[in-house]
Write an enzyme that holds these catalytic residues in place. Structure first.
Site, PDB file in Angstrom:
ATOM      1  N   LYS A 184      53.334  49.265  39.774  1.00  0.00           N
ATOM      2  CA  LYS A 184      52.433  48.906  40.865  1.00  0.00           C
ATOM      3  C   LYS A 184      53.230  48.768  42.159  1.00  0.00           C
ATOM      4  O   LYS A 184      54.374  48.274  42.155  1.00  0.00           O
ATOM      5  CB  LYS A 184      51.725  47.598  40.516  1.00  0.00           C
ATOM      6  CG  LYS A 184      50.623  47.171  41.473  1.00  0.00           C
ATOM      7  CD  LYS A 184      49.950  45.931  40.917  1.00  0.00           C
ATOM      8  CE  LYS A 184      48.858  45.381  41.819  1.00  0.00           C
ATOM      9  NZ  LYS A 184      48.214  44.182  41.228  1.00  0.00           N
ATOM     10  N   SER A 208      43.420  44.391  41.131  1.00  0.00           N
ATOM     11  CA  SER A 208      44.123  45.185  42.120  1.00  0.00           C
ATOM     12  C   SER A 208      45.060  46.233  41.533  1.00  0.00           C
ATOM     13  O   SER A 208      45.532  47.114  42.236  1.00  0.00           O
ATOM     14  CB  SER A 208      44.917  44.271  43.042  1.00  0.00           C
ATOM     15  OG  SER A 208      45.922  43.563  42.327  1.00  0.00           O
ATOM     16  N   SER A 254      43.626  41.079  37.801  1.00  0.00           N
ATOM     17  CA  SER A 254      44.167  42.313  38.364  1.00  0.00           C
ATOM     18  C   SER A 254      44.747  43.265  37.342  1.00  0.00           C
ATOM     19  O   SER A 254      44.946  44.435  37.632  1.00  0.00           O
ATOM     20  CB  SER A 254      45.235  41.985  39.416  1.00  0.00           C
ATOM     21  OG  SER A 254      44.650  41.390  40.540  1.00  0.00           O
TER      22      SER A 254
END
Length: 533
Positions: free
Chosen positions: A114, A194, A218
């Protein structure tokens, strides 16, 4: 919802900053065939051990797949940046293999990170154009562990900008730098966030596994909505050093994979004590990191499982998937009873309050320690205002502004909010529910099916079953559990602190009995049922 260099070419980078429109065709936007589709880590290792494959060829295959599916074809926008050294790293792992110096189960396996995790030589931008050229000089602790384990860092995954903590009206999967990540099951549906790109990339076979981060949902939400496995560890099992923070009370990194087995292998590498992160020095820290050893059939037999039936109201199809999961578990010999968290939702206001305080404190410390081009939240707010057309075309920055107005972590309002949130979700929440009926775990629908991406109104989030684990800092695991008109659904397993091994064992047994994951078909929009395979 807090879902939370080798550029891909100047034209691609510029295009990625704008949300692309899905094609109007009614047929799937089919990607090219991929020879390694759906293979897990054990399969890939077996082929490399047999000499049928090596890491460099595998890495190149994933790079080609990214070019064909992520930047062309369906244009998923899941990958924000490639590691220019990926092929070099893979070649070195091949040299080691030929010398019988295999480092472990991740040796030569390409991994995506990420884009809020430091990894040299790539940028760490959290999706913001303000940090698009910010390249920290050292790896995050977990990245060092991945490299030491022989993994190949393939690149960075797109995310909801600032891990979805810039605006209360945001659209998940969108960032100023990366554009809109799309759901591979229906391109006009949202991937949740996210860790949007991390989940989409694994689901679409752009990487073997990926690393996401979670503050509240997330990892769990995008994993469930994109038909893969996501594991949020106990806060303190995985170091947060070198990760752009939201909340040191709740933040953690964790694995996203197509199978529970791969998630377990990746977690075993990510987990580790780090003097730079005090949470990992907890005296209760789980020192049994061979999670792969828990991948045995029959774990459900005799397990006591509590069902949070109130969460079935998320969506009718989520409720149906939950009932199906209950039947599977009972047939496997589990004892399944209804349960409830007595304090459910009572922590919500305190959770947001502690995040607002901790975000400003943690972010500014992170940026200052790494000599970032902007080092204060005030400066970032100013940047977004100055470049409003590119950074705020869809939603604003009210959470940034509210966080910036907060004082220090010594304020009584913060201390009280943090104490209440952890107590209500942990000892008086999950722990109380487990103790009331001597349960091993709690289960619930992870969330509902993916909603239409809507840049004007923001997310149409249906609700979730994992919130207590996020606020308490306890582990949670989502496993595919079915579909709603072709869109994936997941079941979440939640347990007490440091119960990752137990969750993995139960989740693996459930996964093997159901095999609920179906690879995506990249429909532009959901077709009539008769048109779907």
């Amino acid at each position: 919802m807090r879902r939370s260099l080798l550029p891909l070419g100047l034209m691609l980078a510029l295009a990625a900053c704008q949300p692309a429109s899905p094609p109007n065709a009614t047929a799937p936007a089919a990607p090219t065939d991929f020879i390694y589709a759906e293979l897990d880590i054990a399969d890939l290792q077996a082929r490399m051990q047999a000499g049928e494959l090596d890491s460099r060829r595998l890495t190149q295959a994933y790079l080609d797949r990214i070019a064909a599916v992520d930047k062309a074809g369906p244009q998923l926008n899941a990958v924000i940046e490639l590691n220019p050294d990926a092929l070099k790293e893979a070649a070195l792992r091949d040299v080691e293999r030929r010398a019988n110096a295999v480092r472990g189960p991740l040796h030569g396996i390409p991994v995506l990170l990420k884009d809020n995790i430091d990894a040299v030589p790539m940028a760490t931008s959290a999706g913001s154009l303000a940090l698009k050229d910010f390249r920290p000089g050292r790896d995050a602790f977990l990245v060092r562990r991945l490299r030491e384990a022989g993994a190949v860092i393939l690149g960075k995954a797109n995310l909801s900008e600032w891990a979805n903590f810039r605006s209360s009206h945001s659209t998940s999967g969108w960032s100023g730098r990366g554009g809109q990540t799309r759901n591979p099951y229906a391109l006009d549906r949202n991937p949740c966030g996210s860790s949007s790109g991390s989940a989409v990339a694994v689901s679409a076979n752009l990487a073997a596994v990926s690393v996401g981060t979670e503050t509240d949902g997330s990892i769990l939400c995008p994993a469930a909505i994109n038909g893969v496995v996501g594991l949020k560890p106990t806060v303190g099992l995985v170091s947060r050093q070198g990760i752009l923070p939201i909340s040191h009370s709740q933040d953690t990194a964790g694995p996203i994979a197509r199978t529970v087995a791969d998630a377990a292998l990746l977690l075993g590498v990510l987990a580790g004590r780090d003097p730079a992160d005090a949470a990992t020095t907890n005296a209760a820290w789980n020192t049994t990191l061979d999670y792969g050893a828990r991948l045995t059939p029959g774990a459900l037999k005799g397990a006591r499982i509590g069902v949070l039936r109130s969460k079935a109201a998320i969506h009718p199809d989520a409720a149906a998937a939950l009932e199906g999961a209950i039947q599977v578990m009972r047939e496997a010999g589990a004892i399944v009873v209804d349960a409830e968290i007595p304090t459910d939702g009572q922590w919500s206001a305190d959770e947001l309050e502690l995040m607002l305080y901790e975000f400003k404190h943690g972010l500014e410390r992170y940026l200052a320690e790494r000599n970032a081009p902007l080092t204060t939240l005030t400066q970032l707010i100013g940047y977004n205002e100055q470049y409003r057309l590119s950074e705020m075309p869809h939603f604003g920055q009210d959470l940034f502004e509210r966080a910036n107005a907060k004082g220090g972590l010594g304020e009584s309002a913060y201390i009280a909010a943090r104490s209440r949130a952890r107590r209500l979700a942990g000892p008086e929440g999950i722990d109380a529910a487990l103790k009331a009926q001597q349960l091993d775990v709690l289960i619930a629908p992870t969330t509902g099916p993916a909603w239409l991406t809507d840049h004007k109104a923001g997310d149409h989030f249906p609700g979730a079953g994992y919130g207590a684990a996020a606020v308490a800092g306890y582990p949670s695991l989502t496993v595919p559990a079915g579909h709603s008109d072709g869109l994936p659904l997941g079941i979440v397993f939640m347990g007490p602190a440091w119960s990752e091994a137990r969750l993995i064992a139960l989740g693996y047994d459930y996964e093997q009995r159901t095999r609920a994951r179906k690879p995506p078909e990249y429909w532009p929009t959901l077709p009539p049922r008769a048109a779907r395979r």
